[in-house]
Motif scaffolding. Structure first.
Motif, PDB file in Angstrom:
ATOM      1  N   ALA A 239       0.873  -1.188   0.000  1.00  0.00           N
ATOM      2  CA  ALA A 239       0.000   0.000   0.000  1.00  0.00           C
ATOM      3  C   ALA A 239       0.900   1.226   0.000  1.00  0.00           C
ATOM      4  O   ALA A 239       1.728   1.394   0.895  1.00  0.00           O
ATOM      5  N   ILE A 240       0.769   2.059  -1.032  1.00  0.00           N
ATOM      6  CA  ILE A 240       1.656   3.218  -1.162  1.00  0.00           C
ATOM      7  C   ILE A 240       0.849   4.503  -1.314  1.00  0.00           C
ATOM      8  O   ILE A 240      -0.310   4.484  -1.734  1.00  0.00           O
ATOM      9  N   ARG A 241       1.505   5.613  -1.003  1.00  0.00           N
ATOM     10  CA  ARG A 241       0.927   6.934  -1.220  1.00  0.00           C
ATOM     11  C   ARG A 241       1.690   7.579  -2.368  1.00  0.00           C
ATOM     12  O   ARG A 241       2.861   7.913  -2.209  1.00  0.00           O
ATOM     13  N   PRO A 242       1.063   7.742  -3.526  1.00  0.00           N
ATOM     14  CA  PRO A 242       1.779   8.245  -4.704  1.00  0.00           C
ATOM     15  C   PRO A 242       2.071   9.740  -4.685  1.00  0.00           C
ATOM     16  O   PRO A 242       2.752  10.243  -5.571  1.00  0.00           O
ATOM     17  N   MET A 243       1.533  10.461  -3.679  1.00  0.00           N
ATOM     18  CA  MET A 243       1.819  11.880  -3.511  1.00  0.00           C
ATOM     19  C   MET A 243       2.791  12.055  -2.347  1.00  0.00           C
ATOM     20  O   MET A 243       2.655  11.393  -1.319  1.00  0.00           O
ATOM     21  N   LYS A 244       3.760  12.940  -2.520  1.00  0.00           N
ATOM     22  CA  LYS A 244       4.705  13.223  -1.441  1.00  0.00           C
ATOM     23  C   LYS A 244       4.975  14.721  -1.408  1.00  0.00           C
ATOM     24  O   LYS A 244       5.255  15.323  -2.445  1.00  0.00           O
ATOM     25  N   ASP A 245       4.873  15.293  -0.216  1.00  0.00           N
ATOM     26  CA  ASP A 245       5.125  16.733  -0.029  1.00  0.00           C
ATOM     27  C   ASP A 245       4.274  17.580  -0.972  1.00  0.00           C
ATOM     28  O   ASP A 245       4.726  18.601  -1.503  1.00  0.00           O
ATOM     29  N   GLY A 246       3.038  17.127  -1.208  1.00  0.00           N
ATOM     30  CA  GLY A 246       2.108  17.902  -2.021  1.00  0.00           C
ATOM     31  C   GLY A 246       2.280  17.770  -3.514  1.00  0.00           C
ATOM     32  O   GLY A 246       1.560  18.410  -4.285  1.00  0.00           O
TER      33      GLY A 246
END
Length: 337
Positions: free
Chosen positions: A64-71
């Protein structure tokens, strides 16, 4: 008949959560910016709420990943697949493709801007307009952004904190720093590991932040039972943590936000600064819910600070309001390029 055609759509594409606002309907999607994929096949297994439940609970082949980082977009392919999923779930794609307004951090680069536009276009948009996050937050909070008067907003999201003074429909002075909700969570994780001897995951850190996270010392000390893994033995462990300890863990990041606020005010024309002194500072975003942050800002800046009525929704609502001027925003974006 309208549903068979299309609806204009606004997207608050956040590091932690994505909100979809449909013109005439309001916010229809509010889900974590998380995608679960099979690491061996590359196939998407789940998106949003369903994927978020899988964090830390999946076999080795599912991540499970979050494809957005630092906006900003960290993984282009997964981001555009996530956006496409949310747009379809919002049930706005008909005979015609939707026009979409997306909010972006004020400090992103041209390459990052184009990545957002391209990802949304590939997700099924006819046209894409970009609006800066602090402007959207101010509009969503009901500030008089088009008047010749200064309004100040601080939007603390998952990846970035946006600080801006706005007047006559434009940002006069601003700072965008990549210190926000995720940075608070990481600070809590590191503090507990170093000082308490317990390892905790992202979800527990976030729960600690909202249960006893604070920016200002109050009358009563809060406590929270933290569940994690003993650093020394590796076995499950529960410890009671004090509010003052979590405030200490978050203090360095809070100082960076305060510095961004001071710099923004220093670069604000005196007339507009006087307006801000009179009207106060509005806090939006998930970080606005940290206990005592408004009091800390008031103490440091000597300007009254207030939490918006619906801090979690302000950016999405403001981006939705921008749909009324989508042609103008698209033209402005083209001039920007």
């Amino acid at each position: 008949m309208m549903g068979l055609l299309t609806r204009d759509v606004a997207i608050d594409l956040g590091t932690a959560n994505t909100l979809i606002y449909v013109k005439g309907k309001g916010i229809v999607i509010r889900e974590p910016s998380v995608v679960a994929i099979d690491r061996y096949t590359g196939k998407i297994v789940a998106v949003g709420d369903e994927a978020n439940k899988m964090i830390g609970r999946t076999p080795d082949n599912i991540i499970a990943i979050r494809p957005m980082k630092d906006g900003v977009i960290a993984d282009f392919d997964i981001t555009h697949a996530m956006i496409r999923h949310f747009i379809r779930k919002a049930n706005v794609v008909g005979i015609l493709k939707p026009r979409v307004v997306v909010c972006i951090p004020s400090g992103i680069t041209e390459v990052e801007r184009r990545a957002v536009e391209e990802a949304v276009m590939q997700a099924g948009a006819k046209e894409v307009a970009l609006i800066e996050e602090p402007m959207a937050a101010a509009m969503g909070a009901g500030l008089p952004v088009k008047r010749a008067t200064g309004s100040m907003v601080i939007d603390i999201g998952g990846g970035t904190t946006e600080v801006a003074v706005i007047s006559m429909g434009g940002i006069v002075s601003s700072r965008s720093i990549r210190i926000a909700g995720d940075a608070f969570d990481n600070a809590i994780i590191n503090y507990l590991k170093k000082n308490i001897g317990i390892n905790v995951g992202d979800k527990m850190a976030e729960e600690i932040k909202f249960q006893i996270g604070s920016a200002f010392e109050g009358d009563e000390e809060g406590y929270f039972d933290v569940r994690g893994r003993d650093v020394r033995t590796g076995l499950p462990k529960t410890v009671q943590v004090k509010e003052s300890q979590i405030r200490e863990a978050m203090s360095e990041n809070l100082d960076e936000i305060l510095e961004a606020v001071k710099l923004t005010l220093e670069h604000t024309p005196p007339e507009l600064a006087a307006d801000v002194m009179e009207r106060g500072i509005i806090l939006t975003g998930g970080g606005a819910l940290i206990k005592g942050l408004d009091k800390l800002l008031t103490q440091v800046t000597k300007i009254p600070a207030y939490v918006a009525e619906y801090p979690l929704d302000c950016v999405a609502i403001g981006t939705g309001k921008a749909l009324d001027n989508i042609k103008e925003i698209i033209a402005k974006n083209k001039r920007h390029i």
